[in-house]
Design an enzyme around this catalytic site. Structure first.
Site, PDB file in Angstrom:
ATOM      1  N   LYS A 176       0.853  -1.189   0.000  1.00 26.29           N
ATOM      2  CA  LYS A 176       0.000   0.000   0.000  1.00 26.29           C
ATOM      3  C   LYS A 176       0.890   1.240   0.000  1.00 26.29           C
ATOM      4  CE  LYS A 176      -1.677   3.009   2.893  1.00 26.29           C
ATOM      5  NZ  LYS A 176      -1.842   4.147   1.977  1.00 26.29           N
ATOM      6  N   GLU A 179      -1.271   7.306  -0.357  1.00 20.92           N
ATOM      7  CA  GLU A 179      -2.374   7.634  -1.273  1.00 20.92           C
ATOM      8  C   GLU A 179      -2.084   8.881  -2.102  1.00 20.92           C
ATOM      9  OE1 GLU A 179      -2.295   7.373   1.956  1.00 20.92           O
ATOM     10  OE2 GLU A 179      -3.689   8.680   3.020  1.00 20.92           O
ATOM     11  N   GLY A 229       6.911   5.405   7.907  1.00 17.87           N
ATOM     12  CA  GLY A 229       6.031   6.562   8.036  1.00 17.87           C
ATOM     13  C   GLY A 229       6.229   7.220   9.384  1.00 17.87           C
ATOM     14  N   GLY A 230       5.211   7.943   9.825  1.00 16.93           N
ATOM     15  CA  GLY A 230       5.322   8.722  11.056  1.00 16.93           C
ATOM     16  C   GLY A 230       5.183   7.875  12.321  1.00 16.93           C
ATOM     17  N   GLU A 232       3.331   8.346  15.060  1.00 11.53           N
ATOM     18  CA  GLU A 232       1.975   8.091  15.567  1.00 11.53           C
ATOM     19  C   GLU A 232       1.315   6.960  14.778  1.00 11.53           C
ATOM     20  OE1 GLU A 232       0.897   9.062  18.440  1.00 11.53           O
ATOM     21  OE2 GLU A 232       2.793  10.129  18.578  1.00 11.53           O
ATOM     22  N   THR A 233       1.504   6.952  13.452  1.00  7.77           N
ATOM     23  CA  THR A 233       0.944   5.860  12.643  1.00  7.77           C
ATOM     24  C   THR A 233       1.587   4.534  13.046  1.00  7.77           C
ATOM     25  OG1 THR A 233       0.923   7.482  10.851  1.00  7.77           O
ATOM     26  CG2 THR A 233       0.301   5.236  10.284  1.00  7.77           C
ATOM     27  N   GLU A 251       9.940   1.736  10.321  1.00  9.00           N
ATOM     28  CA  GLU A 251      10.921   2.799  10.016  1.00  9.00           C
ATOM     29  C   GLU A 251      10.194   4.114  10.224  1.00  9.00           C
ATOM     30  OE1 GLU A 251      14.073   2.559   9.247  1.00  9.00           O
ATOM     31  OE2 GLU A 251      14.084   0.378   9.125  1.00  9.00           O
ATOM     32  N   CYS A 285      13.602  11.567   6.218  1.00  5.86           N
ATOM     33  CA  CYS A 285      13.555  11.113   7.615  1.00  5.86           C
ATOM     34  C   CYS A 285      14.888  11.311   8.314  1.00  5.86           C
ATOM     35  CB  CYS A 285      13.154   9.654   7.669  1.00  5.86           C
ATOM     36  SG  CYS A 285      14.190   8.620   6.628  1.00  5.86           S
ATOM     37  N   GLU A 386       9.774  16.745  14.724  1.00  5.12           N
ATOM     38  CA  GLU A 386      10.168  16.583  13.326  1.00  5.12           C
ATOM     39  C   GLU A 386       9.348  17.555  12.476  1.00  5.12           C
ATOM     40  OE1 GLU A 386       8.856  12.962  11.390  1.00  5.12           O
ATOM     41  OE2 GLU A 386      10.813  12.734  10.438  1.00  5.12           O
TER      42      GLU A 386
HETATM   43  P1  NAD Z   1       2.283   8.600   7.570  1.00  2.78           P
HETATM   44  O1  NAD Z   1       2.562   7.856   8.820  1.00  2.78           O
HETATM   45  O2  NAD Z   1       1.249   9.638   7.589  1.00  2.78           O
HETATM   46  O3  NAD Z   1       1.876   7.606   6.390  1.00  2.78           O
HETATM   47  C1  NAD Z   1       2.713   6.542   5.978  1.00  2.78           C
HETATM   48  C2  NAD Z   1       1.860   5.465   5.354  1.00  2.78           C
HETATM   49  O4  NAD Z   1       1.018   4.911   6.365  1.00  2.78           O
HETATM   50  C3  NAD Z   1       0.931   5.962   4.253  1.00  2.78           C
HETATM   51  O5  NAD Z   1       0.856   4.989   3.236  1.00  2.78           O
HETATM   52  C4  NAD Z   1      -0.390   6.094   4.984  1.00  2.78           C
HETATM   53  O6  NAD Z   1      -1.513   6.002   4.135  1.00  2.78           O
HETATM   54  C5  NAD Z   1      -0.324   4.909   5.926  1.00  2.78           C
HETATM   55  N1  NAD Z   1      -1.205   4.986   7.090  1.00  2.78           N
HETATM   56  C6  NAD Z   1      -1.749   6.096   7.667  1.00  2.78           C
HETATM   57  N2  NAD Z   1      -2.538   5.746   8.708  1.00  2.78           N
HETATM   58  C7  NAD Z   1      -2.494   4.395   8.799  1.00  2.78           C
HETATM   59  C8  NAD Z   1      -3.079   3.440   9.675  1.00  2.78           C
HETATM   60  N3  NAD Z   1      -3.891   3.815  10.676  1.00  2.78           N
HETATM   61  N4  NAD Z   1      -2.802   2.134   9.498  1.00  2.78           N
HETATM   62  C9  NAD Z   1      -1.965   1.747   8.514  1.00  2.78           C
HETATM   63  N5  NAD Z   1      -1.387   2.603   7.639  1.00  2.78           N
HETATM   64  C10 NAD Z   1      -1.644   3.916   7.784  1.00  2.78           C
HETATM   65  O7  NAD Z   1       3.691   9.180   7.090  1.00  2.78           O
HETATM   66  P2  NAD Z   1       3.968  10.107   5.848  1.00  2.78           P
HETATM   67  O8  NAD Z   1       3.447  11.475   6.190  1.00  2.78           O
HETATM   68  O9  NAD Z   1       3.503   9.450   4.589  1.00  2.78           O
HETATM   69  O10 NAD Z   1       5.562  10.093   5.826  1.00  2.78           O
HETATM   70  C11 NAD Z   1       6.324  10.944   6.597  1.00  2.78           C
HETATM   71  C12 NAD Z   1       6.905  10.211   7.800  1.00  2.78           C
HETATM   72  O11 NAD Z   1       7.624   9.060   7.359  1.00  2.78           O
HETATM   73  C13 NAD Z   1       7.911  11.049   8.543  1.00  2.78           C
HETATM   74  O12 NAD Z   1       7.692  10.947   9.926  1.00  2.78           O
HETATM   75  C14 NAD Z   1       9.249  10.427   8.162  1.00  2.78           C
HETATM   76  O13 NAD Z   1      10.273  10.631   9.108  1.00  2.78           O
HETATM   77  C15 NAD Z   1       8.882   8.994   8.015  1.00  2.78           C
HETATM   78  N6  NAD Z   1       9.870   8.282   7.188  1.00  2.78           N
HETATM   79  C16 NAD Z   1      10.765   7.447   7.803  1.00  2.78           C
HETATM   80  C17 NAD Z   1      11.746   6.798   7.055  1.00  2.78           C
HETATM   81  C18 NAD Z   1      12.764   5.893   7.704  1.00  2.78           C
HETATM   82  O14 NAD Z   1      13.529   5.237   6.986  1.00  2.78           O
HETATM   83  N7  NAD Z   1      12.832   5.821   9.007  1.00  2.78           N
HETATM   84  C19 NAD Z   1      11.777   6.988   5.669  1.00  2.78           C
HETATM   85  C20 NAD Z   1      10.848   7.830   5.082  1.00  2.78           C
HETATM   86  C21 NAD Z   1       9.895   8.469   5.853  1.00  2.78           C
END
Ligand code: NAD
Length: 490
Positions: A176, A179, A229-230, A232-233, A251, A285, A386
């Site tokens: 996934k 979006e 991703g973030g 909190e997610t 990650e 990140c 961040e």
């Molecule tokens: P996000 O957490 O908002 O979303 C990431 C993904 O998770 C998206 O595909 C989103 O649709 C999905 N998602 C959202 N809510 C969900 C849920 N309840 N259950 C399952 N999936 C869900 O993050 P973002 O805004 O897309 O990306 C930015 C974040 O990603 C930043 O915090 C950044 O530091 C982090 N990041 C980390 C790395 C790493 O290697 N550590 C690399 C890239 C980005």
């Protein structure tokens, strides 16, 4: 009229059950660049079923690792063949410069090559057994059905860190993408299909986190979630994954310190402090957004940074003279603007930037000026949170101990850097820095052979390197008794 892009389930390109459509826009000018089908929970359930069936009854998990590696090499060949198309799609979708997207595509082909090459290099090992007449061996097996959830900042690069090891280890999966940036993910699934990966092994669903992502995390039939991703997610996913004690690999975010000692090579440190943050408008990140500068060179260092930052050219990623593109979305632009406003309220000083650009040509895009805050202290939100945008905070230090203490004062532990020509001091510092990757006289370099991941709230597990492949395996101990005997106890 745009052709609506479809999801990929069980080897077929399909519209979602709901027939809902999402429009994808270019963050540089808000023009609609694509329409994609909007998957939801029903589609995700179908994709999980296909992946489960392919894992339980298909050929992929039982194929030799050499053969899987051969197919993954073909995917790398196809990425190289379509590099320009992929790079253009990535720049359209994210706003990053075309040159950066081309680097990404080279890195992505490299990730597939690396895992293709190590696919058949770990045949398990025989271990010494203390029980006579037995043979004990330890082997790795695929984990099963994986849910791969990726963010919008490096859409295909982050996907490749998951797709390549998941494939060579013999898993089946549902991916996934974010979006808002699904275009290169759709294209890579076309290449995965073309390379000859059997139907049902690789499935793609295109939808929101709280529908598709949640369904994957909550499913009893998914064995692993690999998420980028973030924070909190990530916490939501940890909770959801507990339903069937799924394995999770996370990650997450970072607020990465970059320590500049007075004995560093000044010009190189200035240059690399900028490179460490402002690529892709700071939406990285591992960006070195927390600059810690030794007091004796602080003012001179700030002046040098500010002079360079004023010259950064914002614009269309397809224009060769552009150095920095827009932020990803209106929502994210608001988030970064609020973060900066908050920093000003907390008492940090804007040395440069701190607002949207006034250039009339940039008003349709989600642009924010590269920004430097001085007079920062570790208790400020701008130093701890961040921003995920083009913002550097600068703190002063006077001793090595203070620099390390400030660097470690964070809930995150993704990456960090040290700039000095004293190699002993450098080694002392990195030994004490609580981060998954640390650089000495470098920042943000990475390659497929080295593991990537975070300490503390920056994540769980590792991507890339051999550890990145281990995430997609289960370990099995097989003991063979060559001379079974009765015990006659019961
Ligand atoms: P996000 O957490 O908002 O979303 C990431 C993904 O998770 C998206 O595909 C989103 O649709 C999905 N998602 C959202 N809510 C969900 C849920 N309840 N259950 C399952 N999936 C869900 O993050 P973002 O805004 O897309 O990306 C930015 C974040 O990603 C930043 O915090 C950044 O530091 C982090 N990041 C980390 C790395 C790493 O290697 N550590 C690399 C890239 C980005």
């Amino acid at each position: 009229m745009l052709t609506i892009k479809k999801q990929f389930i069980d080897g077929k390109w399909l519209f979602s059950e709901s027939n809902e459509v999402r429009t994808i826009i270019n963050p540089y000018n808000q023009e609609v660049i694509a329409e994609v089908t909007e998957s939801d929970r029903i589609d995700t359930k179908a994709a999980i079923k296909a992946a489960r069936n392919a894992f339980n009854h298909g050929e992929w998990p039982n194929m030799t690792a050499t053969e899987r590696g051969r197919i993954v090499h073909i995917i790398a060949d196809l990425i190289e063949r379509d590099k320009e198309e992929l790079a253009e799609l990535e720049s359209l979708d994210t706003g990053k410069t075309l040159e950066e997207s081309r680097w990404d595509m080279d890195d992505i082909a490299g990730v597939f090559r690396y895992y293709a090459e190590i696919a058949d290099k770990d045949g398990g090992k025989i271990i010494d057994s203390p029980i006579p007449n037995t043979i004990s061996k330890v082997v790795k097996e695929p984990i099963g059905v994986c849910g791969l959830i990726t963010p919008w900042n490096y859409p295909l690069l982050q996907a490749s860190w998951k797709l390549a090891p998941a494939l060579v280890a013999g898993n089946t999966f549902i991916m996934k993408p974010s979006e808002i940036t699904p275009l290169t993910s759709i294209k890579i699934f076309e290449l995965i299909e073309e390379a000859g990966v059997p139907a049902g092994v690789a499935n793609l669903v295109l939808g929101k986190g709280n529908t598709v992502g949640a369904e994957l995390s909550e499913s009893m039939d998914v064995d692993l979630i690999s998420f980028t991703g973030g924070v909190e997610t990530g916490k939501h996913i940890m909770q959801a994954a507990s339903v069937n004690v799924k394995k999770i690999a996370l990650e997450l975010g970072g607020k990465n310190p970059n320590i500049i000692f007075a004995d560093a090579d000044f010009e190189i440190a200035v240059d690399q402090a900028l490179n460490g943050v402002f690529f892709h408008a700071g939406q990285i990140c591992s960006a070195g957004t927390r600059l810690l500068v030794e007091e004796s060179i602080h003012d001179e260092f700030v002046d040098a940074l500010v002079a360079r930052v004023k010259k950064i050219k914002l614009g269309n990623g397809f224009d060769e003279s552009t150095q920095m593109g827009p932020l990803i979305s209106a929502e994210h632009l608001n988030k970064v603007s609020e973060y900066v406003e908050n920093g000003i309220k907390e008492g940090a000083t804007v040395a440069v930037g701190g607002k949207r650009p006034e250039d009339p040509d940039l008003q349709n895009g989600f642009f924010y000026l590269p920004t430097i805050f001085t007079n920062c202290t570790t208790d400020m939100d701008v130093v701890q949170d961040e921003a995920f945008g083009p913002v550097i905070t600068i703190e002063k230090f006077t001793t090595e101990e203070e620099a390390i203490q400030l660097a470690n004062d964070s809930i995150y532990g993704l990456s960090g850097g040290v700039w000095t020509n004293d190699i002993v001091k450098a080694e002392r510092c990195v030994a004490k820095m609580r981060m998954g990757t640390v650089w000495i006289n470098d920042f943000n370099s990475y390659f497929p052979h080295a593991p990537w991941g975070g300490f503390k709230q920056s994540g769980i597990g590792r991507e890339l390197g051999e550890l990145g492949l281990d995430e997609y395996t289960e370990t099995k101990h097989i003991m063979h008794n060559l001379k079974p005997e009765s015990m006659n106890w019961f």
